[in-house]
Design a protein around this motif. Structure first.
Motif, PDB file in Angstrom:
ATOM      1  N   SER A 153      -4.590  13.437  -1.662  1.00  0.00           N
ATOM      2  CA  SER A 153      -3.803  12.213  -1.552  1.00  0.00           C
ATOM      3  C   SER A 153      -4.739  11.041  -1.321  1.00  0.00           C
ATOM      4  O   SER A 153      -5.849  11.207  -0.823  1.00  0.00           O
ATOM      5  CB  SER A 153      -2.788  12.320  -0.408  1.00  0.00           C
ATOM      6  OG  SER A 153      -3.450  12.380   0.818  1.00  0.00           O
ATOM      7  N   VAL A 154      -4.268   9.874  -1.717  1.00  0.00           N
ATOM      8  CA  VAL A 154      -5.052   8.653  -1.558  1.00  0.00           C
ATOM      9  C   VAL A 154      -4.085   7.506  -1.290  1.00  0.00           C
ATOM     10  O   VAL A 154      -2.962   7.497  -1.771  1.00  0.00           O
ATOM     11  CB  VAL A 154      -5.923   8.386  -2.812  1.00  0.00           C
ATOM     12  CG1 VAL A 154      -5.071   8.115  -4.027  1.00  0.00           C
ATOM     13  CG2 VAL A 154      -6.884   7.255  -2.574  1.00  0.00           C
ATOM     14  N   ARG A 155      -4.510   6.542  -0.479  1.00  0.00           N
ATOM     15  CA  ARG A 155      -3.717   5.351  -0.196  1.00  0.00           C
ATOM     16  C   ARG A 155      -4.352   4.182  -0.938  1.00  0.00           C
ATOM     17  O   ARG A 155      -5.545   3.949  -0.819  1.00  0.00           O
ATOM     18  CB  ARG A 155      -3.688   5.074   1.304  1.00  0.00           C
ATOM     19  CG  ARG A 155      -2.909   6.128   2.077  1.00  0.00           C
ATOM     20  CD  ARG A 155      -2.837   5.829   3.558  1.00  0.00           C
ATOM     21  NE  ARG A 155      -2.281   4.524   3.867  1.00  0.00           N
ATOM     22  CZ  ARG A 155      -0.967   4.233   3.945  1.00  0.00           C
ATOM     23  NH1 ARG A 155      -0.091   5.179   3.735  1.00  0.00           N
ATOM     24  NH2 ARG A 155      -0.560   3.025   4.252  1.00  0.00           N
ATOM     25  N   MET A 156      -3.529   3.489  -1.714  1.00  0.00           N
ATOM     26  CA  MET A 156      -4.023   2.324  -2.446  1.00  0.00           C
ATOM     27  C   MET A 156      -2.866   1.390  -2.755  1.00  0.00           C
ATOM     28  O   MET A 156      -1.704   1.752  -2.591  1.00  0.00           O
ATOM     29  CB  MET A 156      -4.748   2.744  -3.725  1.00  0.00           C
ATOM     30  CG  MET A 156      -3.876   3.385  -4.770  1.00  0.00           C
ATOM     31  SD  MET A 156      -4.696   3.723  -6.336  1.00  0.00           S
ATOM     32  CE  MET A 156      -5.987   4.799  -5.873  1.00  0.00           C
ATOM     33  N   SER A 157      -3.205   0.223  -3.204  1.00  0.00           N
ATOM     34  CA  SER A 157      -2.215  -0.788  -3.558  1.00  0.00           C
ATOM     35  C   SER A 157      -1.379  -0.313  -4.742  1.00  0.00           C
ATOM     36  O   SER A 157      -1.904   0.243  -5.716  1.00  0.00           O
ATOM     37  CB  SER A 157      -2.938  -2.081  -3.923  1.00  0.00           C
ATOM     38  OG  SER A 157      -2.067  -2.983  -4.551  1.00  0.00           O
ATOM     39  N   VAL A 192       0.856  -1.186   0.000  1.00  0.00           N
ATOM     40  CA  VAL A 192       0.000   0.000   0.000  1.00  0.00           C
ATOM     41  C   VAL A 192       0.893   1.237   0.000  1.00  0.00           C
ATOM     42  O   VAL A 192       1.839   1.339   0.779  1.00  0.00           O
ATOM     43  CB  VAL A 192      -0.942   0.002   1.225  1.00  0.00           C
ATOM     44  CG1 VAL A 192      -1.742   1.288   1.286  1.00  0.00           C
ATOM     45  CG2 VAL A 192      -1.875  -1.198   1.168  1.00  0.00           C
ATOM     46  N   VAL A 193       0.594   2.157  -0.913  1.00  0.00           N
ATOM     47  CA  VAL A 193       1.374   3.389  -1.030  1.00  0.00           C
ATOM     48  C   VAL A 193       0.433   4.590  -0.981  1.00  0.00           C
ATOM     49  O   VAL A 193      -0.763   4.469  -1.219  1.00  0.00           O
ATOM     50  CB  VAL A 193       2.189   3.433  -2.343  1.00  0.00           C
ATOM     51  CG1 VAL A 193       3.248   2.355  -2.365  1.00  0.00           C
ATOM     52  CG2 VAL A 193       1.285   3.326  -3.548  1.00  0.00           C
ATOM     53  N   GLU A 194       1.003   5.746  -0.666  1.00  0.00           N
ATOM     54  CA  GLU A 194       0.224   6.979  -0.669  1.00  0.00           C
ATOM     55  C   GLU A 194       0.562   7.750  -1.937  1.00  0.00           C
ATOM     56  O   GLU A 194       1.725   8.020  -2.230  1.00  0.00           O
ATOM     57  CB  GLU A 194       0.555   7.838   0.552  1.00  0.00           C
ATOM     58  CG  GLU A 194      -0.277   9.105   0.609  1.00  0.00           C
ATOM     59  CD  GLU A 194       0.000   9.925   1.850  1.00  0.00           C
ATOM     60  OE1 GLU A 194      -0.643  10.963   2.013  1.00  0.00           O
ATOM     61  OE2 GLU A 194       0.861   9.515   2.652  1.00  0.00           O
ATOM     62  N   ILE A 195      -0.466   8.090  -2.694  1.00  0.00           N
ATOM     63  CA  ILE A 195      -0.300   8.847  -3.924  1.00  0.00           C
ATOM     64  C   ILE A 195      -0.760  10.275  -3.648  1.00  0.00           C
ATOM     65  O   ILE A 195      -1.893  10.498  -3.229  1.00  0.00           O
ATOM     66  CB  ILE A 195      -1.150   8.255  -5.066  1.00  0.00           C
ATOM     67  CG1 ILE A 195      -0.865   6.768  -5.267  1.00  0.00           C
ATOM     68  CG2 ILE A 195      -0.949   9.031  -6.357  1.00  0.00           C
ATOM     69  CD1 ILE A 195       0.538   6.460  -5.683  1.00  0.00           C
ATOM     70  N   ARG A 196       0.136  11.227  -3.850  1.00  0.00           N
ATOM     71  CA  ARG A 196      -0.211  12.643  -3.664  1.00  0.00           C
ATOM     72  C   ARG A 196      -0.177  13.333  -5.013  1.00  0.00           C
ATOM     73  O   ARG A 196       0.801  13.238  -5.750  1.00  0.00           O
ATOM     74  CB  ARG A 196       0.776  13.301  -2.711  1.00  0.00           C
ATOM     75  CG  ARG A 196       0.552  12.863  -1.278  1.00  0.00           C
ATOM     76  CD  ARG A 196       1.526  13.504  -0.361  1.00  0.00           C
ATOM     77  NE  ARG A 196       2.703  12.609  -0.378  1.00  0.00           N
ATOM     78  CZ  ARG A 196       3.896  12.948   0.015  1.00  0.00           C
ATOM     79  NH1 ARG A 196       4.153  14.161   0.425  1.00  0.00           N
ATOM     80  NH2 ARG A 196       4.884  12.073  -0.017  1.00  0.00           N
TER      81      ARG A 196
END
Length: 67
Positions: A34-38, A25-29
């Motif tokens: 921002s969103v956390r997803m696989s 799981v990574v955080e995309i900004r």
């Protein structure tokens, strides 16, 4: 034509295997959100966006060439 299909299948398989191995799981900004997803989902979405963009650009180029 058969070689092109084989290369396409191998590239898709390698992309799928790469995606499966990156499941953390990574955080995309982006900009202000921002969103956390696989990471696997991020890779698949980016690949799908690339395929769609390439298809649309190719279709537009063929239409422009035929006119």
């Amino acid at each position: 034509m058969k070689a092109k299909s084989l290369v396409t299948a191998v590239v898709i398989l390698l992309g799928f295997l790469f995606t499966l191995q990156n499941s953390a799981v990574v955080e995309i900004r982006f900009l202000f959100g921002s969103v956390r997803m696989s990471l696997a989902l991020v890779i698949l979405l980016a690949g799908a966006a690339g395929l769609l963009g390439g298809f649309l650009l190719g279709t537009a180029a063929r239409r422009r060439k035929s006119d």
